[in-house]
Scaffold this active site. Structure first.
Site, mmCIF file in Angstrom:
data_model
loop_
_atom_site.group_PDB
_atom_site.id
_atom_site.type_symbol
_atom_site.label_atom_id
_atom_site.label_comp_id
_atom_site.label_asym_id
_atom_site.label_seq_id
_atom_site.Cartn_x
_atom_site.Cartn_y
_atom_site.Cartn_z
ATOM 1 N N GLY A 9 0.765 -1.178 -0.056
ATOM 2 C CA GLY A 9 -0.083 0.035 -0.087
ATOM 3 C C GLY A 9 0.803 1.227 0.030
ATOM 4 O O GLY A 9 0.416 2.121 0.569
ATOM 5 N N GLY A 12 -0.580 4.678 -0.881
ATOM 6 C CA GLY A 12 -1.360 5.441 -0.243
ATOM 7 C C GLY A 12 -1.095 6.559 0.655
ATOM 8 O O GLY A 12 0.101 6.798 0.829
ATOM 9 N N GLN A 13 -2.210 7.098 1.272
ATOM 10 C CA GLN A 13 -1.889 8.049 2.261
ATOM 11 C C GLN A 13 -0.628 7.907 3.399
ATOM 12 O O GLN A 13 0.376 8.648 3.174
ATOM 13 C CB GLN A 13 -2.984 8.574 2.880
ATOM 14 N N ILE A 36 -0.923 -1.977 -5.656
ATOM 15 C CA ILE A 36 -1.593 -2.612 -6.774
ATOM 16 C C ILE A 36 -1.579 -1.631 -7.736
ATOM 17 O O ILE A 36 -1.704 -2.014 -9.082
ATOM 18 C CB ILE A 36 -3.087 -3.018 -6.193
ATOM 19 N N ARG A 37 -1.350 -0.271 -7.674
ATOM 20 C CA ARG A 37 -1.124 0.615 -8.624
ATOM 21 C C ARG A 37 0.209 1.150 -8.499
ATOM 22 O O ARG A 37 0.814 1.146 -7.397
ATOM 23 C CB ARG A 37 -2.235 1.696 -8.547
ATOM 24 N N ASP A 53 -0.683 -7.284 -5.950
ATOM 25 C CA ASP A 53 -1.887 -7.517 -5.406
ATOM 26 C C ASP A 53 -1.770 -8.563 -4.156
ATOM 27 O O ASP A 53 -1.753 -9.602 -4.332
ATOM 28 C CB ASP A 53 -2.850 -8.132 -6.333
ATOM 29 N N TYR A 143 -16.004 -0.831 7.342
ATOM 30 C CA TYR A 143 -14.660 -0.696 7.767
ATOM 31 C C TYR A 143 -14.330 -0.845 9.106
ATOM 32 O O TYR A 143 -13.271 -1.636 9.342
ATOM 33 C CB TYR A 143 -14.412 0.905 7.397
ATOM 34 N N LYS A 147 -11.895 -3.752 10.646
ATOM 35 C CA LYS A 147 -10.951 -3.485 11.558
ATOM 36 C C LYS A 147 -11.048 -4.167 13.087
ATOM 37 O O LYS A 147 -9.839 -4.716 13.478
ATOM 38 C CB LYS A 147 -10.698 -2.075 11.775
HETATM 39 N N1 SER Z 1 -9.475 7.886 8.635
HETATM 40 C C1 SER Z 1 -10.084 6.761 8.492
HETATM 41 C C2 SER Z 1 -11.557 6.966 7.716
HETATM 42 O O1 SER Z 1 -11.996 7.930 7.800
HETATM 43 C C3 SER Z 1 -10.451 6.133 9.688
HETATM 44 O O2 SER Z 1 -9.546 5.183 10.161
HETATM 45 O O3 SER Z 1 -12.062 6.087 7.045
#
Ligand code: SER
Length: 317
Positions: A9, A12-13, A36-37, A53, A143, A147
């Site tokens: 990842g 990502g951020q 993956i990108r 992936d 989500y 988690k």
């Molecule tokens: N920052 C994340 C979200 O907003 C929370 O883990 O999905």
């Protein structure tokens, strides 16, 4: 001793900044970035980069074997907003990648894992203020369910198979380098970006909904610190609360207005329900006790860094 590290990842951020930070430190062995990108030029050109992936165990094992990977940071996930649109895709991505990595550790093909959890593990019946480490957890978002489930499996793999997995419940993370995408706390970043671009902003979260938030530099520091902590010091093998500061769209806008003008309108969408079910502040004293964690950035520091960061980025584009 140097460890070879794989970041999953890395586009990502969090992954992108973690990758650059670990590579800059040179305390480690090879830092292999994967996603993956494709990623930013800095990530792709600063060291090895693999398109991967991580839901595919064969691809993942191949990369681990090829680079002699010792540690994995699994930063790939679908965030809370997007996960509501694609529940099964979110569940499969968030869980399959975790099991693949945990099983590699169980089979001793790697020896340490970092996996991020989130404030999303809490739910509407959790005490909202100064939320304790151990409390009611009834997440209502897809989500959050993924988690919390992940946390239970991490702890299980640690106790049952002696897997060295370490985790943090990140608060909303604020950064300007790489956009998050699809998160409930993305409004914080969008406020700064609109301010610098002199555009009015419509917040999808109400003005006075407070959430635990943290500047990215603190989050990266915490991630590296927990990974370097003595394993015997870590009493929590599900995931540690990490507090940061409690911020709302209104408080961030106020802090920006001390520097420059900003027009904000409020039009809550489906993410408001998610935000209202999350804590407003977090008790992270266990992280302090066990591995001496303390955040550094206060709101004013974050505002200064974000305004400057976005200004420089816009100039460079
Ligand atoms: N920052 C994340 C979200 O907003 C929370 O883990 O999905």
């Amino acid at each position: 001793m140097y460890s070879n590290i794989l970041i999953i990842g890395a586009s990502g951020q969090i992954g992108s900044e973690l990758c650059q930070r670990l590579r800059a430190e040179k305390d480690e062995g090879e830092i292999v970035a994967s996603d993956i990108r494709e990623a930013d030029d800095e990530v792709m050109q600063g060291g090895p980069f693999e398109i991967l992936d991580a839901t595919d165990i064969d691809q993942l094992e191949e990369v681990v074997y090829h680079y002699g990977i010792d540690e994995i940071y699994l930063m790939a996930a679908m965030l809370s907003g997007t996960a509501e649109t694609f529940p099964m895709r979110a569940w499969n991505l968030n869980m399959d990648t975790l099991f693949n990595v945990l099983n590699l550790a169980r089979e001793k093909k790697i020896n340490k894992v970092f996996w991020p959890s989130s404030i999303a593990v809490f739910g509407p019946n959790t005490p909202r203020k100064n939320t304790p480490q151990h409390t009611i957890m009834d997440p209502s978002s897809v989500y959050g369910i993924s988690k919390l489930t992940g946390e239970r499996w991490c702890e299980y793999y640690h106790h049952r198979y002696n897997v060295d997995v370490r985790s943090i419940r990140y608060p909303g993370l604020i950064s300007y380098k790489t956009a998050p995408g699809g998160g409930t706390t993305d409004f914080s970043i969008e406020l700064y970006e609109h301010a610098v671009k002199r555009k009015p902003y419509t917040s999808f979260i109400e003005k006075d909904t407070f959430l635990p938030m943290m500047y990215m530099n603190d989050a990266i520091e915490a991630t590296i610190n927990i990974m370097r902590a003595d394993p015997d010091q870590l009493s929590v093998r599900s995931s540690y609360n990490l507090g940061g500061i409690s911020l709302s769209p209104g408080s961030i806008a106020g802090s920006i207005r001390a520097h420059q003008g900003l027009e904000v309108n409020y039009k809550a969408d489906f993410r408001q329900k998610i935000a209202s079910s999350w804590p407003s502040s977090i008790d992270d004293s266990m992280a302090y006790q066990d591995w001496n964690w303390q955040h550094r950035y206060q709101l004013e520091d974050i505002t200064e860094a974000m305004l400057k960061g976005f200004k420089d980025k816009i100039k460079a584009d």
